[in-house]
Each structure stands twice: as C-alpha cells, then as structure tokens.
Design a protein around this motif. Sequence first.
Motif, PDB file in Angstrom:
ATOM      1  N   ILE A   1     -15.255  44.579  15.987  1.00 47.53           N
ATOM      2  CA  ILE A   1     -14.661  45.295  14.861  1.00 47.53           C
ATOM      3  C   ILE A   1     -15.758  45.863  13.971  1.00 47.53           C
ATOM      4  N   GLN A   2     -15.701  47.194  13.806  1.00 50.07           N
ATOM      5  CA  GLN A   2     -16.677  47.863  12.952  1.00 50.07           C
ATOM      6  C   GLN A   2     -16.138  47.985  11.545  1.00 50.07           C
ATOM      7  N   SER A   3     -17.051  48.278  10.641  1.00 54.34           N
ATOM      8  CA  SER A   3     -16.654  48.152   9.245  1.00 54.34           C
ATOM      9  C   SER A   3     -15.843  49.323   8.713  1.00 54.34           C
ATOM     10  N   SER A   4     -16.049  50.527   9.259  1.00 58.50           N
ATOM     11  CA  SER A   4     -15.589  51.673   8.487  1.00 58.50           C
ATOM     12  C   SER A   4     -14.189  52.174   8.847  1.00 58.50           C
ATOM     13  N   ARG A   5     -13.615  51.714   9.955  1.00 53.14           N
ATOM     14  CA  ARG A   5     -12.302  52.257  10.328  1.00 53.14           C
ATOM     15  C   ARG A   5     -11.236  51.182  10.212  1.00 53.14           C
ATOM     16  N   PRO A   6      -9.958  51.614  10.058  1.00 55.73           N
ATOM     17  CA  PRO A   6      -8.890  50.613   9.960  1.00 55.73           C
ATOM     18  C   PRO A   6      -8.937  49.645  11.141  1.00 55.73           C
ATOM     19  N   ILE A   7      -8.784  48.373  10.824  1.00 51.07           N
ATOM     20  CA  ILE A   7      -8.934  47.347  11.843  1.00 51.07           C
ATOM     21  C   ILE A   7      -7.854  47.475  12.917  1.00 51.07           C
ATOM     22  N   TRP A   8      -6.621  47.788  12.485  1.00 48.18           N
ATOM     23  CA  TRP A   8      -5.534  47.827  13.473  1.00 48.18           C
ATOM     24  C   TRP A   8      -5.770  48.908  14.521  1.00 48.18           C
TER      25      TRP A   8
ATOM     26  N   ARG B   1       0.579  45.117  13.722  1.00 47.60           N
ATOM     27  CA  ARG B   1       0.597  46.572  13.648  1.00 47.60           C
ATOM     28  C   ARG B   1       0.038  47.178  14.939  1.00 47.60           C
TER      29      ARG B   1
ATOM     30  N   THR C   1      -2.107  42.396  10.729  1.00 51.81           N
ATOM     31  CA  THR C   1      -2.907  43.489  11.285  1.00 51.81           C
ATOM     32  C   THR C   1      -2.692  43.586  12.795  1.00 51.81           C
TER      33      THR C   1
ATOM     34  N   VAL D   1      -8.524  37.942  13.133  1.00 54.28           N
ATOM     35  CA  VAL D   1      -7.960  38.872  12.159  1.00 54.28           C
ATOM     36  C   VAL D   1      -6.614  38.359  11.662  1.00 54.28           C
TER      37      VAL D   1
END
Lengths: 123, 260
Positions: A5-12, A53, A50, A46
């Motif tokens: 999981i990267q920081s900048s995009r929505p996790i879902w 979704r 999330t 997570v």
Amino acid sequence: MDFAIQSSRPIWQQLTEQLRRRIVTGVYPAGSRFPTVRELAAEAGVNPNTMQRAMGQLESDGLVITNRTLGRTVTDREDVLEEMRRRLATERTEEYFKDMETLGYDRAAAAELARSEGGRTDE
Amino acid sequence: MTAPRRRSWPGAREEERMSELVKCTALRRDFGPVKALDGVDLTLDAGRIVGLLGPNGSGKTTLIKILNGLLQPSSGEALVNGCRPGPATKSLISYLPDRGYFPDWMRVSDMIDMFADFYIDFDRRKAEDMCRSLELEPGQRIKSLSKGTKEKMQLMLVMSRQARLYLLDEPIAGVDPAARDFILHTILTNYNEDGTVLISTHLISDVEQVLDEAVFLQKGRVVLHESVDSIRERTGESVDALFREMFRAQAWKEGENHAW
C-alpha cells in the motif's frame, strides 16, 4: 504475495487492483471460495470497511460472486476472467507507452522496440 | 470540511448503522488560562475506526477524558449514545489510558480476574487468546514486565471487552515498530464490529491504514474531519503528509510573530 500500500492513493483502489490481479493469476482459483472481508482486512492490515469497499468493486466487476448459501466465490466464467486479464494487460501497456514517451519514443517507435526486444531470447 | 461517507458493516442492524454514538457540541474545557478544548463540535457514527490526530497539547487526551467521564466540560455538551458520560456510559466504553495505573505486585492473571469481575462484557477466552498471541505469561508480575509489554497487557484487557466505544489514548506510543503492527493487528481483529474505536496518536503513518476517518485537532478545535480515502482522493497525499503540511504551516506562521 503481500499487499503493498502506497501513501498517496485511496487504499481501497490499491486493494481492488491487487485483488483483481490475484484472481486473474489464479492465486484464488476460478470457482473457489473467496476469503472473507475480515480475513483479507487482517492480512492486509487495513480497516475492514476499506476492504469491504474493494470487495464491492470486485463484485461489480463480476469477479466475485456472492452466493446466499456458499458465501463468496471466485467466478468460474472464463470470459469474465479473460476480459479482466486483458484489461490489466492493456493498462500495463499504456503505462509502458507513457513511460517511453517521456524518454522520447513515440508510440510506433516504442512498439517497434517492444517487438524487437520481445523477440530476443538471450540476455 | 467534508462529511465522511457512511459505509456500513454487512450484518449491522440499520438503526445501529445510522446512530450517532458520540456527539460533542460546542465543547469547552479550560485549565486556568489554558483552553484545552475550545469549542469542539464532533459527531462519530457507530462501527468506525477513527484517528484522533494532533500535535502535543492539542487536546486529544482532554477530549478522551471528557468522553469517559474523568473530566467535566467547562461548557458545551458531550453525549455518548445519547447520554452524558457517567455511570450509564461506563459500561459502554472501554478505555485505554495514556499511562499505566496497575499495582506492581499484581500478576497478569489477577488483572484478568479483576476485569472479569468489573465488566459484564469482558470475554475471558478472548483475553487468554490474546495473551498467547501477544506472548504474555499470565503468571508474570506486572513489576517484571517491560514498558512495551505493560502496554500490550493493558491493550489486551481493553480489547477483551465487547464495548460500544473503545477510547485508546496513545496505544502505540511506547512500543517498537514491529510491536506497533502487532498491536494494530490486535485492535483490528478484536474490536466489536458494531463498536467505534477512537485512537489518539501522533504516529499517523503507523495507523492510517486501519482508519476509516481522521479527526485533526489543533489548539482545542477540530480543524478537519474526513474519511481517510477521501483525504487521499482529494489531496493525492497520505494523511501523514497532509498532517505535516497543515501543522508545519502553522508553526511557520507562529514563527513570524515570535522571534525564534
């Protein structure tokens, strides 16, 4: 294969992409039971909402089928799987062309390069 | 300020999904000249994991103490499940304080017995399972536990309750990064699905994956309350990055007025 999981995009969205890939590559085989939201959320570390979704997206993709008695299973429709496989491949190809463009290769040149490099068998 | 999107647990009953578990209205608390809370308006729904995020001294612990009835507001109102914090709400709330309060001579098993006596919603089997996975030895005296292990024990006790509201004040501050992941995993796999978890911390990058919503507190006020995914979508940044940006900007502004 762990969830990354990267920081900048929505996790879902990231979870959805990685689960799609797992399905088309057979990590969860066609027709098999699909893990529950809680299992997947615990694995990825997570929030279950999330993961829910992401699961909703897989269901609307048709990749995961909710059955009242059996719970969730991976679709056994080869056409649905093939369509998603194709879509993921197309996305990767587009990324390739975009990347090559920044290096100064237009689409034709980039395609030619892929063809000639793809034909090579030695390293 | 965007209202968080309501998402619901499959299987949660409709009235529980929509209920406002926590509601603060114009909540103030002064300590002499210091305004620890300066007009907090905050509504939290049931079934969510919420990060209460703010720099040191922003009012996180004060807010948590008011919600569980340890502090009284100077003015305004705090409601938990529609009631003012008091005897009626104690049974709904499982509270992890920011420091230990257990007598040194007791054993881990004594604490489990005490919690089982005190709280009707305490699940002894869950406590024993968690002891195993957190590698807590029930026969050990609290005196002999390291700081991090004490924190794990407290968390084990708090998460063994089937509470409606978990108030966790800095649950990961004193432990190493590997233990943090373990503690977050413990929270994720043990909280009551219809319950809400409020986690206060300044270690945002460590918790942001487990959060539904983030509440930014600054100088006793709520400056942001938004779902984590919506923050990422809107700003293209992690919650941690947004936090650093907002609070660094504040420090600079202050710097113009004070010579330092």
